[in-house]
Design a protein around this motif. Structure first.
Motif, PDB file in Angstrom:
ATOM      1  N   MET A 423       4.521  11.577   3.938  1.00 36.53           N
ATOM      2  CA  MET A 423       4.170  10.493   3.027  1.00 36.53           C
ATOM      3  C   MET A 423       5.231  10.440   1.948  1.00 36.53           C
ATOM      4  N   HIS A 424       5.928   9.316   1.871  1.00 38.35           N
ATOM      5  CA  HIS A 424       7.033   9.146   0.934  1.00 38.35           C
ATOM      6  C   HIS A 424       6.515   8.637  -0.413  1.00 38.35           C
ATOM      7  N   PRO A 425       7.202   8.954  -1.506  1.00 39.49           N
ATOM      8  CA  PRO A 425       6.777   8.419  -2.806  1.00 39.49           C
ATOM      9  C   PRO A 425       6.987   6.921  -2.854  1.00 39.49           C
ATOM     10  N   PRO A 426       6.118   6.176  -3.554  1.00 39.12           N
ATOM     11  CA  PRO A 426       6.295   4.724  -3.660  1.00 39.12           C
ATOM     12  C   PRO A 426       7.629   4.394  -4.313  1.00 39.12           C
ATOM     13  N   GLU A 427       8.250   3.310  -3.872  1.00 35.12           N
ATOM     14  CA  GLU A 427       9.528   2.904  -4.443  1.00 35.12           C
ATOM     15  C   GLU A 427       9.366   2.305  -5.833  1.00 35.12           C
ATOM     16  N   THR A 428       8.196   1.767  -6.118  1.00 35.21           N
ATOM     17  CA  THR A 428       7.865   1.276  -7.453  1.00 35.21           C
ATOM     18  C   THR A 428       6.539   1.874  -7.885  1.00 35.21           C
ATOM     19  N   LYS A 429       6.204   1.729  -9.152  1.00 38.02           N
ATOM     20  CA  LYS A 429       5.010   2.367  -9.700  1.00 38.02           C
ATOM     21  C   LYS A 429       3.757   1.998  -8.919  1.00 38.02           C
ATOM     22  N   ASP A 430       3.582   0.742  -8.603  1.00 35.34           N
ATOM     23  CA  ASP A 430       2.392   0.289  -7.891  1.00 35.34           C
ATOM     24  C   ASP A 430       2.724  -0.189  -6.478  1.00 35.34           C
ATOM     25  N   GLY A 431       3.863   0.254  -5.970  1.00 34.12           N
ATOM     26  CA  GLY A 431       4.299  -0.188  -4.649  1.00 34.12           C
ATOM     27  C   GLY A 431       3.476   0.420  -3.532  1.00 34.12           C
ATOM     28  N   PRO A 432       3.633  -0.101  -2.308  1.00 33.06           N
ATOM     29  CA  PRO A 432       2.858   0.393  -1.170  1.00 33.06           C
ATOM     30  C   PRO A 432       3.262   1.806  -0.763  1.00 33.06           C
ATOM     31  N   THR A 433       2.318   2.468  -0.114  1.00 33.34           N
ATOM     32  CA  THR A 433       2.580   3.812   0.393  1.00 33.34           C
ATOM     33  C   THR A 433       3.206   3.719   1.786  1.00 33.34           C
ATOM     34  N   ARG A 434       4.214   4.526   2.020  1.00 34.03           N
ATOM     35  CA  ARG A 434       4.903   4.514   3.314  1.00 34.03           C
ATOM     36  C   ARG A 434       4.795   5.872   3.979  1.00 34.03           C
ATOM     37  N   HIS A 435       4.415   5.883   5.260  1.00 33.04           N
ATOM     38  CA  HIS A 435       4.299   7.114   6.038  1.00 33.04           C
ATOM     39  C   HIS A 435       5.273   7.078   7.214  1.00 33.04           C
ATOM     40  N   THR A 436       5.737   8.258   7.592  1.00 30.88           N
ATOM     41  CA  THR A 436       6.528   8.395   8.819  1.00 30.88           C
ATOM     42  C   THR A 436       5.846   9.432   9.696  1.00 30.88           C
ATOM     43  N   LEU A 437       5.580   9.065  10.932  1.00 29.82           N
ATOM     44  CA  LEU A 437       4.898   9.945  11.879  1.00 29.82           C
ATOM     45  C   LEU A 437       5.908  10.484  12.890  1.00 29.82           C
TER      46      LEU A 437
END
Length: 521
Positions: A423-437
């Motif tokens: 789970m990567h940190p959001p690129e902006t404060k309220d940005g979406p969460t990004r996962h890599t499987l």
């Protein structure tokens, strides 16, 4: 130098009993500390006024002054005059030298180094025309850590280990503002008076070793590991106390210092060689629990034991050594006291799994590892306050915790597979969460079934589930769904791993992390 020590030296000076060594210490402090010079001048003005008043009153009572008193006053006046003259000459000399030579980076600074995998941002005071190169902080510099660990080394010899997430500002060579983070400090002899400031606390070292937990969303803490510190709250009560070895305090809502159990194990005291992690190999059993390994300070909270079932029947042959075998029976799920990773902070989990259970309808097979606060078991409720890696319907991997990401490979084939999620940190404060499987060391293509709010895993709610292995996360009054199959070599990393590190875990089952390039602004 502390205020108490400074006043003691000034008193000895005015009384004429100061030693040559203490006189040298006092002069050095006056030269380098404008605040100390102001205290000195104020004290001298007060002393002179008292001397004049005393002399007038005694003169009114009697015209006879003993010769011994006259001699004592003359000696005292001569010593004071000589000390002031010496200090003034040195200060004037330094000022003259400054006109001819201004050393580069003259302001107080510190150097730092990071553990592998650390992500940080370093910014400097925009009004300062001299920007240091490399991993150096000057007065006004701010260091932010999104993951990993940093070791600070001050010019005074003070050292510190700070673990992400953290943000700190160097206010002077003797003071650090810790806006957020967990930090351990070692203050050597001669560097007494070092200060740490948080949102709610002012901490002055009295020659010691101590740790600080600073969290804007919680109550700040200080733990004394050696020696003493003076701590003062910034809230309404402005309470102050001197704490000694083994004492710990937490501020409350109105500024009182509440006694809490000491927790020295919650601080890193040396720079680790990887991102902080916890590893359940299921090879070591003590006190009816699987013992964890790793370098995270919460390791002592990580022992995993069945909720109700006996442990020994759950042990099976694993991909490496032993594994844990679940049959779907409630009570087999492994419970820990580990809170897990909160909010949208980056995280990585990895494990080996083997299952041949793949229903196409009904319930999911169950979570492999998860934690957080389940608001409701209703499907209409956003699930961004929990975080789990699970096997979903049809045997496909599924990530729950914000957006739902579903893999495209059926893992329910009865074979061992390495499954990892970052789970990567959001690129902006309220940005979406990004996962890599990842499956078997390779990035897995995924589809997002629906979007919810950004991941905001709740770990400190009274109903939050601690890190659980082998079962889904539900409300406490709802029975969990227990996994059916084998799980081995579970890793939990406090940070986002890169592709090479995931591949290394798959190939060697070892937590090696490649160093990150320098990131400055």
């Amino acid at each position: 130098m502390t205020t108490e020590c400074l006043v003691k030296l000034i008193q000895d000076l005015t009384e004429g009993i100061i030693t040559p060594a203490d006189l040298q210490r006092l002069e050095a402090e006056l030269m380098q500390n404008p605040e100390a010079m102001q205290v000195y001048l104020t004290w001298m003005d007060l002393d002179n006024l008292l001397q004049i008043e005393t002399s007038v009153r005694k003169h009114a009572r009697t015209q006879v002054i003993p010769m011994e008193r006259i001699i004592h006053r003359q000696r005292r006046k001569m010593l004071r005059t000589a000390s002031l003259s010496a200090a003034a000459l040195v200060i004037i000399g330094l000022a003259i030298l400054a006109l001819f030579h201004i050393p580069e980076n003259a302001a107080s600074s510190l150097t730092f180094r990071t553990s592998p995998g650390t992500h940080f941002t370093l910014t400097h005071d925009a009004s300062d025309e001299t920007t240091p190169a490399g991993m150096v902080m000057k007065e006004g510099s701010r260091l932010s850590l999104s993951q990993g660990t940093v070791e600070l080394t001050f010019e005074s010899g003070v050292s510190s280990i700070v673990m992400a997430p953290a943000e700190m500002t160097l206010q002077s060579g003797n003071k650090l503002k810790l806006n957020h983070g967990s930090a351990w400090f070692h203050v050597p002899e001669g560097a007494e008076g070092f200060q740490v400031s948080t949102q709610d606390l002012e901490i002055i070292d009295l020659g010691t070793e101590f740790g600080v937990h600073a969290d804007p969303d919680n109550y700040d803490e200080v733990h004394v590991l050696k020696g003493k510190v003076k701590v003062t709250t910034k809230r309404v009560r402005k309470e102050s106390a001197i704490l000694s070895f083994g004492e710990s305090r937490r501020i409350d809502s109105i500024g009182r210092l509440k006694e809490i159990p000491p927790a020295p194990e919650t601080f890193l005291t040396s720079l680790p060689d990887t991102l902080p992690y916890i590893h359940w190999s299921f090879d070591k059993v003590e006190n009816d629990a699987f013992q964890a390994q790793g370098n995270h300070p919460d390791l002592e909270l990580s022992s995993a034991r069945p909720k109700k079932a006996d442990l020994q029947p759950l042990i099976s042959k694993g991909r490496f050594g032993s594994a844990v075998h679940f049959t779907g029976v409630k009570g087999q799920q492994l419970q820990t006291q580990l809170p897990g990773i909160a909010g949208a902070e980056p995280r990585s989990v990895a494990c080996w799994i083997r299952t041949d259970y793949a229903p196409d309808k009904g319930t999911d097979i169950a979570s492999l590892i998860g934690w957080g606060y389940c608001q409701s078991d209703s499907k209409d409720t956003p699930e961004n306050t929990i975080w789990t890696l699970k096997i979903g319907l049809g045997g496909y991997p599924l990530i729950v915790g914000g957006p739902h990401h579903v893999g495209t490979t059926n893992l329910a084939d009865g074979q061992w597979h390495h499954l990892a999620c970052v789970m990567h940190p959001p690129e902006t404060k309220d940005g979406p969460t990004r996962h890599t499987l990842y499956i078997d060391g390779k990035i897995e293509s995924t589809r997002t079934t629906f979007n919810t709010e950004q991941t905001k895993t709740l770990t400190d709610h009274p109903l939050s589930t601690r890190v659980r292995i082998g079962a889904s996360i539900h409300r406490p009054d709802t029975p969990p769904i227990v996994f059916r199959g084998d799980i081995d070599e579970v890793y939990l990393f406090y940070g986002a791993l890169d592709e090479a590190t995931i591949l290394n875990l798959y190939q060697s089952n070892r937590p090696l992390v490649a160093p990150n390039p320098l990131s400055t602004k």
